[in-house]
Design an enzyme around this catalytic site. Structure first.
Site, PDB file in Angstrom:
ATOM      1  N   SER A 153      30.632  34.153 100.001  1.00  0.00           N
ATOM      2  CA  SER A 153      30.798  34.823 101.284  1.00  0.00           C
ATOM      3  C   SER A 153      31.923  34.152 102.055  1.00  0.00           C
ATOM      4  O   SER A 153      32.042  32.930 102.038  1.00  0.00           O
ATOM      5  CB  SER A 153      29.488  34.714 102.067  1.00  0.00           C
ATOM      6  OG  SER A 153      29.626  35.349 103.311  1.00  0.00           O
ATOM      7  N   HIS A 187      36.631  39.737 106.054  1.00  0.00           N
ATOM      8  CA  HIS A 187      35.334  39.253 105.568  1.00  0.00           C
ATOM      9  C   HIS A 187      35.093  39.835 104.184  1.00  0.00           C
ATOM     10  O   HIS A 187      35.447  40.985 103.915  1.00  0.00           O
ATOM     11  CB  HIS A 187      34.218  39.740 106.515  1.00  0.00           C
ATOM     12  CG  HIS A 187      32.868  39.820 105.864  1.00  0.00           C
ATOM     13  ND1 HIS A 187      32.318  41.018 105.423  1.00  0.00           N
ATOM     14  CD2 HIS A 187      31.962  38.862 105.551  1.00  0.00           C
ATOM     15  CE1 HIS A 187      31.134  40.786 104.887  1.00  0.00           C
ATOM     16  NE2 HIS A 187      30.890  39.490 104.944  1.00  0.00           N
ATOM     17  N   ASN A 234      31.955  39.506 100.823  1.00  0.00           N
ATOM     18  CA  ASN A 234      30.716  38.900 100.353  1.00  0.00           C
ATOM     19  C   ASN A 234      30.310  39.630  99.077  1.00  0.00           C
ATOM     20  O   ASN A 234      30.307  40.855  99.041  1.00  0.00           O
ATOM     21  CB  ASN A 234      29.635  39.067 101.441  1.00  0.00           C
ATOM     22  CG  ASN A 234      28.244  38.737 100.921  1.00  0.00           C
ATOM     23  OD1 ASN A 234      27.576  39.588 100.340  1.00  0.00           O
ATOM     24  ND2 ASN A 234      27.820  37.527 101.142  1.00  0.00           N
ATOM     25  N   GLY A 256      14.309  26.776 104.964  1.00  0.00           N
ATOM     26  CA  GLY A 256      15.188  25.762 104.387  1.00  0.00           C
ATOM     27  C   GLY A 256      16.631  26.180 104.262  1.00  0.00           C
ATOM     28  O   GLY A 256      17.438  25.482 103.661  1.00  0.00           O
ATOM     29  N   SER A 257      16.991  27.350 104.827  1.00  0.00           N
ATOM     30  CA  SER A 257      18.388  27.789 104.714  1.00  0.00           C
ATOM     31  C   SER A 257      19.272  26.927 105.609  1.00  0.00           C
ATOM     32  O   SER A 257      18.810  26.313 106.573  1.00  0.00           O
ATOM     33  CB  SER A 257      18.519  29.267 105.079  1.00  0.00           C
ATOM     34  OG  SER A 257      18.067  29.468 106.387  1.00  0.00           O
ATOM     35  N   ARG A 258      20.556  26.922 105.287  1.00  0.00           N
ATOM     36  CA  ARG A 258      21.480  26.037 105.984  1.00  0.00           C
ATOM     37  C   ARG A 258      22.160  26.804 107.118  1.00  0.00           C
ATOM     38  O   ARG A 258      23.044  27.634 106.890  1.00  0.00           O
ATOM     39  CB  ARG A 258      22.515  25.521 104.984  1.00  0.00           C
ATOM     40  CG  ARG A 258      23.329  24.372 105.535  1.00  0.00           C
ATOM     41  CD  ARG A 258      24.036  23.672 104.395  1.00  0.00           C
ATOM     42  NE  ARG A 258      24.704  22.487 104.875  1.00  0.00           N
ATOM     43  CZ  ARG A 258      25.944  22.477 105.352  1.00  0.00           C
ATOM     44  NH1 ARG A 258      26.631  23.604 105.427  1.00  0.00           N
ATOM     45  NH2 ARG A 258      26.491  21.352 105.771  1.00  0.00           N
TER      46      ARG A 258
END
Length: 306
Positions: free
Chosen positions: A96, A110, A112, A263-265
């Site tokens: 992405s 952009h 992704n 737990g995603s960043r």
């Protein structure tokens, strides 16, 4: 799954190389991270260059159990997900990128591309690909718009001439800021839940789209990165970036999924936001101005290739 991680890593490297070549004084901060629930990724972010104010190119390969909220979001799109004891193991991977240039005559871009797999209660696996590439100019340049769309159309046409018109319309519909009555940009292609005719054929299509990223965008950056601009043009860029932020935080599916995944960043998810943006109260461009011209296209999407 095997070829997909390789494609996303190659795409990240290719795009980072192309951006560094245009902005040699700047460098990417390369940040590897791990997720305790499973998997991890590499975030490459360039900030405050001569050409790019902020450019991020992220890859991630994560696995674990789908959160109830994320499963609900998928079911709302028509997925029949049969959980075992309320649990749905998943694997997701993707590349992405969002690129915000300094010069208001260079568009934001952009892209992704991602692969998703879910294991249901009976052991069957559902898989699909999604992705897209889209352009958000501050000012309209028809030649650039045609080049961008034609390059994406050529990538789609190698596989099926029906794909570009279908995914161009999907892109215009997806990047719609409902509360403003306008699109985020001049579109490109967007697709999701693509799982036919076969995994190999869909993968080859996604590969063609990923390989089109550099040729559809880099020539536009080269052409305009040294254009002169006025303080008023810079202000308009900041206001348009405000719209970009509104779409990403209110509507974007990828942002929502990331924020809902345990737990995603967060830093990597919000990498898409520009370094600077602006919201002025009741700002209205003059009739027949260059600012009004781009708004007209954002309200009424055009066919750029016929």
């Amino acid at each position: 799954r095997a070829p997909a991680p390789l494609l996303i890593m190659e795409t990240q490297a290719e795009v980072c190389r192309a951006l560094t070549a245009l902005d040699p004084g700047a460098s990417f901060a390369v940040d590897s991270w791990e997720r305790k629930e499973g998997g991890g990724g590499i975030s490459c972010v360039l900030q405050d260059g001569e050409v790019f104010e902020k450019a991020g190119v992220n890859v991630s390969v994560v696995s674990g159990l789908l959160s109830e909220e994320a499963a609900r979001q998928m079911r709302s799109r028509g997925k029949s997900l049969k959980a075992k004891d309320g649990k749905l193991p998943f694997c997701a991977m993707g590349v992405s990128s969002v690129i915000h240039p300094k010069n208001p005559h260079v568009p934001t871009m952009h892209f992704n591309y991602r692969y998703f797999e879910i294991e249901e209660a009976d052991g069957t696996k559902q898989w699909w690909f999604g992705g897209g590439t889209d352009l958000t100019p501050t000012y309209l340049n028809e030649e650039d718009a045609v080049h961008f769309h034609k390059t994406l159309k050529e990538a789609c046409d190698k596989h099926d001439p029906k794909l570009y018109p279908k995914y161009k319309k999907w892109c215009d519909d997806y990047f719609y800021i409902k509360h403003r009555g306008e699109r985020r940009g001049i579109g490109g292609i967007f697709f999701d839940d693509m799982d036919s005719p076969s995994k190999e054929e869909v993968f080859q299509f996604v590969k063609s789209c990923a390989k089109a990223v550099v040729p559809c965008y880099i020539p536009i950056v080269k052409k305009h990165c040294h254009d002169s601009f006025t303080p008023e043009e810079k202000l308009w860029q900041q206001l348009r970036r405000g719209r970009y932020v509104e779409f990403n935080l209110v509507y974007d599916r990828g942002t929502k999924f990331g924020l809902l995944t345990p737990g995603s960043r967060i830093e990597s998810i919000l990498m898409s936001l520009p370094l600077t943006a602006r919201w002025e109260y009741m700002h209205t461009p003059l009739e027949s101005s260059k600012e009004a011209e781009i708004l007209e296209v954002l309200r009424n999407p055009k066919d750029w290739v016929h």
